[in-house]
Write an enzyme that holds these catalytic residues in place. Structure first.
Site, PDB file in Angstrom:
ATOM      1  N   HIS A 265      -8.690   0.326   0.664  1.00 31.32           N
ATOM      2  CA  HIS A 265      -8.698  -0.572  -0.490  1.00 31.32           C
ATOM      3  C   HIS A 265     -10.086  -1.177  -0.739  1.00 31.32           C
ATOM      4  CE1 HIS A 265      -4.436  -0.027  -0.860  1.00 31.32           C
ATOM      5  NE2 HIS A 265      -4.303  -0.299   0.432  1.00 31.32           N
TER       6      HIS A 265
ATOM      7  N   SER B 170       0.831  -1.198   0.000  1.00 32.10           N
ATOM      8  CA  SER B 170       0.000   0.000   0.000  1.00 32.10           C
ATOM      9  C   SER B 170       0.873   1.257   0.000  1.00 32.10           C
ATOM     10  CB  SER B 170      -0.988  -0.032   1.173  1.00 32.10           C
ATOM     11  OG  SER B 170      -1.991   0.941   1.024  1.00 32.10           O
TER      12      SER B 170
END
Length: 304
Positions: A197, A92
Site C-alpha cells: 500500500h 486489503s
C-alpha cells in the site's frame, strides 16, 4: 441484529488455520478441496502443515487467507443460513472475501484473481527494498506531513491511534526518526516482505488493472465498502478501478467500519484467521458488538 461481515488481511495467517473447520464442516472442506484444484497445488497442505516460511510468502499467503476465510463463512452459513449482512468489507486482500459474499464473483474466480494479485505484489516486493511500520497514538496530520516530506506513504488508517506507514527502507527509517523527534514513541517496524500500500506497489497495481479487465466481475448484491474509497462502488468499472488502486493506495479501514455502522450495522462478524479486525473495532467503536469465526470452537460459541 444487523450484521456486517469483515474479512482478515495479510499477517493474520497461522499454520493449521481452518483445519478444524474442514474436519467439522463438509462445506468448509469442499472449499479447501476446490482451492487445491483451482490453484494446481496442494494449498491445503501448506495451510494445515506449513512450513510457516512458505505460508508467509505473499503468493501463498493471500490465496490461503482468502480460502480459509471463505471456509469459515461456509461453516457459519450451516448454522445461520438466514443471516444476510447489511454490508461487507475486508482488510486489503480481505476485500476479495467481501466481494465473494456479495456475489461479485464465484469462489474460484476470486481465488484466481487474488492468486495473480499476490504474484504481482510478490514481484514488486522483490524488485524493491521496502518496509512498513505501525505508529501508535500519533497525530494523523503530523504523520501524513512527515510521510510526504520523507517520500513514503500512509498504508493503513486502521483505528484511532493506529496508522501504518510504508515505503523504501531508508526513507522509512528517516520518517520513524522524525516521528520520534516529534514525540511519537510507540512505533513498531513490521516484519513484512515489502512496502505494501505504497508507491512501490504501483507496478503491481497497474498490472492488476489488465488482469481485472479480463476477469469476470459483477456488481455485488450487498454493499461492499472498498479500502480505497471507504464506500461501495457505483458500477463495475469503479469496482475494478478500486481493486487496482487499492494495491498502492491507503487502506481506509476506520472509515469503512464507521460507514457500515452509520448504514445500520450493529454487529460485526470477522471471518478468517486471528481477531485483528475485532481488536480494531474495540478501539474505534467499542459499543458495537464484535464476533469472530476463526475456528470450529469460535463458531460453536457464537450466539446470535
Amino acid at each position: 441484529m444487523k450484521a456486517f461481515f469483515v474479512f482478515s488481511g495479510q499477517g493474520a495467517q497461522t499454520v493449521g488455520m481452518g483445519k478444524d473447520l474442514a474436519e467439522a464442516f463438509p462445506e468448509a472442506k469442499a472449499l479447501f478441496d476446490e482451492a487445491d484444484a483451482v490453484l494446481g497445488y496442494e494449498q491445503s497442505s501448506i495451510i494445515f502443515n506449513g512450513p510457516a516460511e512458505k505460508l508467509t510468502e505473499s503468493r501463498y499467503c493471500q490465496p490461503a487467507i482468502y480460502t480459509m476465510s471463505c471456509a469459515a463463512l461456509a461453516a457459519f452459513k450451516t448454522r445461520y443460513p438466514d443471516v444476510t449482512p447489511v454490508g461487507c468489507a475486508g482488510l486489503s486482500l480481505g476485500e476479495y472475501g467481501a466481494l465473494y459474499v456479495g456475489g461479485a464473483f464465484t469462489f474460484a474466480e476470486g481465488l484466481r484473481l487474488l492468486a495473480q494479485r499476490a504474484e504481482l505484489m510478490d514481484k514488486a516486493c522483490r524488485a524493491t527494498s521496502g518496509g512498513m511500520a505501525s505508529v501508535l497514538g500519533g497525530d494523523a496530520e503530523i504523520i501524513k506531513e512527515v510521510c510526504a516530506a520523507c517520500e513514503i506513504d500512509v498504508a493503513n488508517f486502521n483505528s484511532p491511534g493506529q496508522i501504518v506507514i510504508s515505503g523504501e527502507k531508508v526513507k522509512l527509517a528517516k520518517a520513524v526518526e522524525e516521528l520520534k523527534a516529534r514525540g511519537m514513541r510507540k512505533i513498531i517496524v513490521l516484519n513484512v516482505a515489502g512496502a505494501f500500500h505504497s508507491r512501490l506497489m504501483k507496478p503491481a497495481g497497474e498490472a492488476l488493472e489488465k488482469v481485472l479487465e479480463e476477469s469476470p466481475v459483477a456488481m455485488p448484491r450487498i454493499p461492499v465498502y472498498h479500502n480505497f474509497t471507504a464506500a461501495p462502488a457505483a458500477d463495475v468499472a469503479q469496482l475494478r478501478a478500486n481493486l487496482a488502486a487499492q494495491v498502492a493506495g491507503s487502506v481506509r479501514w476506520e472509515e469503512c467500519v464507521r460507514n457500515m455502522v452509520a448504514a445500520g450495522g450493529d454487529t460485526m462478524i470477522e471471518f478468517g484467521p486471528g481477531n485483528v479486525l475485532t481488536g480494531l473495532l474495540r478501539r474505534t467503536l467499542p459499543e458495537v458488538r464484535g464476533l469472530n469465526v476463526n475456528s470450529a470452537e469460535t463458531l460453536r460459541n457464537i450466539e446470535l
